[in-house]
Design an enzyme around this catalytic site. Structure first.
Site, mmCIF file in Angstrom:
data_model
loop_
_atom_site.group_PDB
_atom_site.id
_atom_site.type_symbol
_atom_site.label_atom_id
_atom_site.label_comp_id
_atom_site.label_asym_id
_atom_site.label_seq_id
_atom_site.Cartn_x
_atom_site.Cartn_y
_atom_site.Cartn_z
ATOM 1 N N GLY A 18 0.933 -1.068 -0.065
ATOM 2 C CA GLY A 18 0.117 0.175 0.138
ATOM 3 C C GLY A 18 0.975 1.344 -0.001
ATOM 4 O O GLY A 18 2.212 1.164 0.036
ATOM 5 N N GLU A 209 0.133 11.531 29.142
ATOM 6 C CA GLU A 209 -0.927 12.520 28.855
ATOM 7 C C GLU A 209 -2.070 12.435 29.701
ATOM 8 O O GLU A 209 -2.129 11.426 30.289
ATOM 9 C CB GLU A 209 -1.036 12.974 27.480
ATOM 10 C CG GLU A 209 -1.728 11.495 26.726
ATOM 11 C CD GLU A 209 -1.651 11.437 25.267
ATOM 12 O OE1 GLU A 209 -0.812 12.387 24.454
ATOM 13 O OE2 GLU A 209 -2.648 11.110 24.634
ATOM 14 N N HIS A 247 -6.013 12.722 20.651
ATOM 15 C CA HIS A 247 -6.137 11.243 20.918
ATOM 16 C C HIS A 247 -7.519 10.831 21.678
ATOM 17 O O HIS A 247 -7.949 11.743 22.604
ATOM 18 C CB HIS A 247 -4.933 11.032 21.797
ATOM 19 C CG HIS A 247 -3.482 10.986 21.456
ATOM 20 N ND1 HIS A 247 -2.409 11.302 21.900
ATOM 21 C CD2 HIS A 247 -3.099 11.010 20.026
ATOM 22 C CE1 HIS A 247 -1.158 11.047 21.159
ATOM 23 N NE2 HIS A 247 -1.806 11.002 19.898
#
Lengths: 289, 393
Positions: A18, A209, A247
């Protein structure tokens, strides 16, 4: 020494032919990664980037003895690809693809665990052992060989942290981007002990985070098991409550998962916590002297 | 992605999860017609917005006559509802749900969420219905039953028994009712890629049936491609217009209250940049992740969105190029200054892939208002200084 991967690791690429797979596999080969083949259904028998293409992972493993797979298949096929790798005997699958459905990852990770396969990601920059083996999409040139191990949920903060560490003259052993999705493979608590056991790693940078409690669990483990100095940064101190910040995993609900809570837990565990990612390099200099 | 209560109840109905009968309306006139159709004698008039706490904010009220339905519909439709889950300015009520009053014996709580630690769905239930579950967890955690369900085996009989006994349900018919209810709910959760389903309150009627009196559902955005029916329920008026526009260009944008616009690649670095600005005494105006495929067009669009915010006094562009090439970002900045009036100082820090080429491009372009930052700390410091010294547009 290093952790997880080195110049001898035999790597295949799922989604080899790909656009993304091709571009990044080419970069990995240029970096020195020992890519021994790839998998794209119905393209078995072809040669791509000078390496053989197989229809199935099982066939690829049988022929090449690969132990690591780098996964670039589209999001809807990630779960399938991970489970295929696990059954074929792959030992470590590094999942780069972003946007895999969470339900698929629950199933795939449980299946990988059952077959003893480690996973990294999804939605991550991958893993790199400096100047030996790059499995992922990070800019290889910033990772100079050295003595600091790095674990991060964020891709670009991995680069930022590694760059600062190298600019201070220390360099990196291995850097692992674990990803910020709700379900991820290897996390702080599996990787920290690997760095502790690696004789070349002298200090560890940990970048977390907001959202979830992996950093809180890590603080507990560091207190009990890690003797090497750890420098940490937690992104999202200024993030508003209840909003997803890029995220999917980075969302604060109530008081759980806040940056403040995580920073306090890490500090209590003896970690050097910096309030800005701009201070990671300086903090490493301080702890390593 | 979240959906409205009335939509959640359509999904419940599809799976045979019992709810009171109700009709969604968008006008006072239709509200009365809906009430007539439902028959009464008691109705509940409910504001449809994507936030909890609607009852306490005055958005859910009981009507005992058609006249009362009309009065309440008039009052609630068009009001700005402020709850603990909305932003401070509240949300405009554009839709109402007219619902049959239920015969309530008592109120319970039931939800299915993803347990990130166990990495599987978790059924949560409590006898303390109608209350904020976070408060129950804080004050009386023993009143919450949690049952993880491994998707590989699905909802088994023992899960149901743990739930029924955990809620102290002793009547056999009631046990059967709650177990069937939870089983259907779990099937719905799995088949639709739900992220969370919350029923608060879940009511027990006088005849021992269980009804979902409220319904809150959120879905995994990554799975919407294979859930067309769910995706069609998206209500764009409930979302921030700038965030939607940004998403069309592959940008992830969240508006904040500060003065320094941020354009960064990667969610983690974007948050880290906001934190650094804050640490240095400035205030970030937004979170903006330009993503991995940033080019001149997306960067220009990013500037346009940031500059719509009148509070912005400086823009900090912080890029650490991995897949993103710095020369493309530099061209984007030049492009943006041509098509948009960039009337605030722009601080640019470009590092990583093709950073030297980018530096040359920016230097040759000779853009007024452009300040180069050497690294993250230096760039943030210059942005904070520039915003503080900014005299106006």
């Amino acid at each position: 020494m290093s952790i997880l991967v080195n110049k001898d690791s035999k790597v295949i690429v799922q989604g080899f032919t790909g656009k993304e797979g091709t571009f990044h596999a080419e970069q990995c080969i240029a970096y020195g990664t020992n890519i021994v083949g790839g998998v794209t259904p119905n393209k078995g028998g072809q040669t791509h980037l000078g390496q053989p293409v197989f229809n199935t992972v099982a066939e690829a493993v049988k022929t090449t003895s690969a132990t690591v797979s780098m996964i670039f298949v589209p999001p809807a096929f990630v779960g399938d690809a991970v489970m295929e790798a696990a059954e074929a005997g792959i030992e470590l699958a590094v999942i780069i693809t972003e946007g895999a459905p969470v339900k698929d990852m629950q199933m795939a990770k449980a299946h990988a665990t059952k077959h003893g396969m480690m996973t990294i990601g999804p939605n991550c920059p991958g893993v790199i052992t400096a100047e030996e083996c790059k499995i992922g999409i990070m800019p290889g040139m910033i990772f100079k060989k050295g003595s600091v191990g790095l674990i991060s949920k964020s891709g670009t903060l991995t680069y930022e942290g590694a760059n600062q560490v190298c600019n201070e003259g220390y360099g990196i052993t291995t850097a692992v981007g674990i990803g910020g999705d709700p379900i991820i493979g290897l996390s702080y608590n599996q990787i920290l002990p690997m760095f502790e056991a690696d004789p070349e790693t002298k200090a560890i940078v940990m970048i977390g985070e907001i959202g979830g409690d992996l950093e809180i669990q890590a603080a507990k483990l560091i207190k009990e098991q890690i003797t090497k100095p750890v420098v940490a940064f937690i992104a999202g101190q200024t993030a508003p409550k209840g909003k997803t910040m890029g995220h999917a995993g980075a969302i604060v609900s109530g008081s759980a998962g806040t940056a403040k809570e995580k920073m306090e837990a890490l500090e209590a565990a003896g970690v050097t916590v910096v309030v800005s990612p701009a201070d990671i390099g300086k903090a490493i200099k301080k702890v390593l002297g | 992605m979240n959906i409205h209560e009335y939509q959640a109840k359509q999904v419940f109905a599809k799976y045979g999860v019992p709810t009171p009968k109700g009709i969604m309306v968008e006008s006072v006139k239709d509200a009365v017609v809906a009430a007539e159709t439902l028959g009464g004698p008691v109705w509940v008039v409910k504001a449809q917005i994507h936030a909890g706490g609607r009852g306490l904010g005055g958005g859910v009220k009981l009507a005992k006559s058609l006249e009362e339905v009309e009065t309440l519909a008039n009052e609630i439709l068009g009001m700005t509802l402020i709850t603990h889950q909305t932003a401070a300015e509240g949300k405009l009520v554009q839709k109402l749900y007219i619902e049959d009053g239920a015969d309530i014996k008592d109120e319970l709580y039931l939800s299915v969420v993803l347990d990130r630690k166990l990495e599987m769905p978790l059924i949560m239930a409590s006898t303390e219905g109608g209350m904020n579950i976070e408060d129950v967890a804080e004050n009386t955690p023993e009143k919450i039953v949690t049952i993880p369900v491994d998707p590989a085996i699905g909802f088994q009989g023992f899960h149901g028994r743990e739930l029924a006994f955990g809620l102290g349900i002793t009547d056999k018919a009631e046990q059967k009712n709650i177990i069937t209810f939870a089983q259907k709910l779990f099937k719905l959760y799995m088949e639709n890629d739900a992220e969370m389903i919350e029923i608060n309150p879940l009511v027990r009627t006088g005849s021992g049936e269980f009804l979902a009196l409220d319904g809150k559902m959120g879905f995994d955005n990554s799975a919407l491609g294979r859930q067309p029916e769910i995706a069609a329920m998206r209500d764009l008026t409930e979302e921030d217009a700038d965030e939607i526009e940004a998403s069309h260009y592959g940008l992830s944008y969240v508006a904040l209250d500060g003065e320094i616009g941020c354009m960064v690649n990667g969610a983690g670095l974007a948050m880290g940049t906001m934190d650094t600005i804050n640490h240095m005494g400035g205030t970030p105006a937004n979170f903006l992740d330009v993503g991995g495929s940033a080019n001149a067009e997306t960067v220009a669009k990013g500037f346009e969105i940031i500059l719509k915010n009148p509070k912005v006094k400086a823009i900090f562009v912080n890029i650490f190029g991995g897949i993103v090439r710095c020369d493309r970002i530099a061209n984007g900045i030049i492009e943006a200054t041509k098509i948009t009036d960039v009337n605030v100082p722009v601080i640019v820090r470009l590092d990583g892939t093709n950073a030297p080429e980018a530096a040359v491009i920016l230097k040759n372009a000779n853009i007024a208002n452009l300040i180069v930052g050497d690294d993250l700390g230096d760039g943030a410091a210059k942005a904070v200084k520039a915003a503080a010294e900014f005299k106006g547009k």
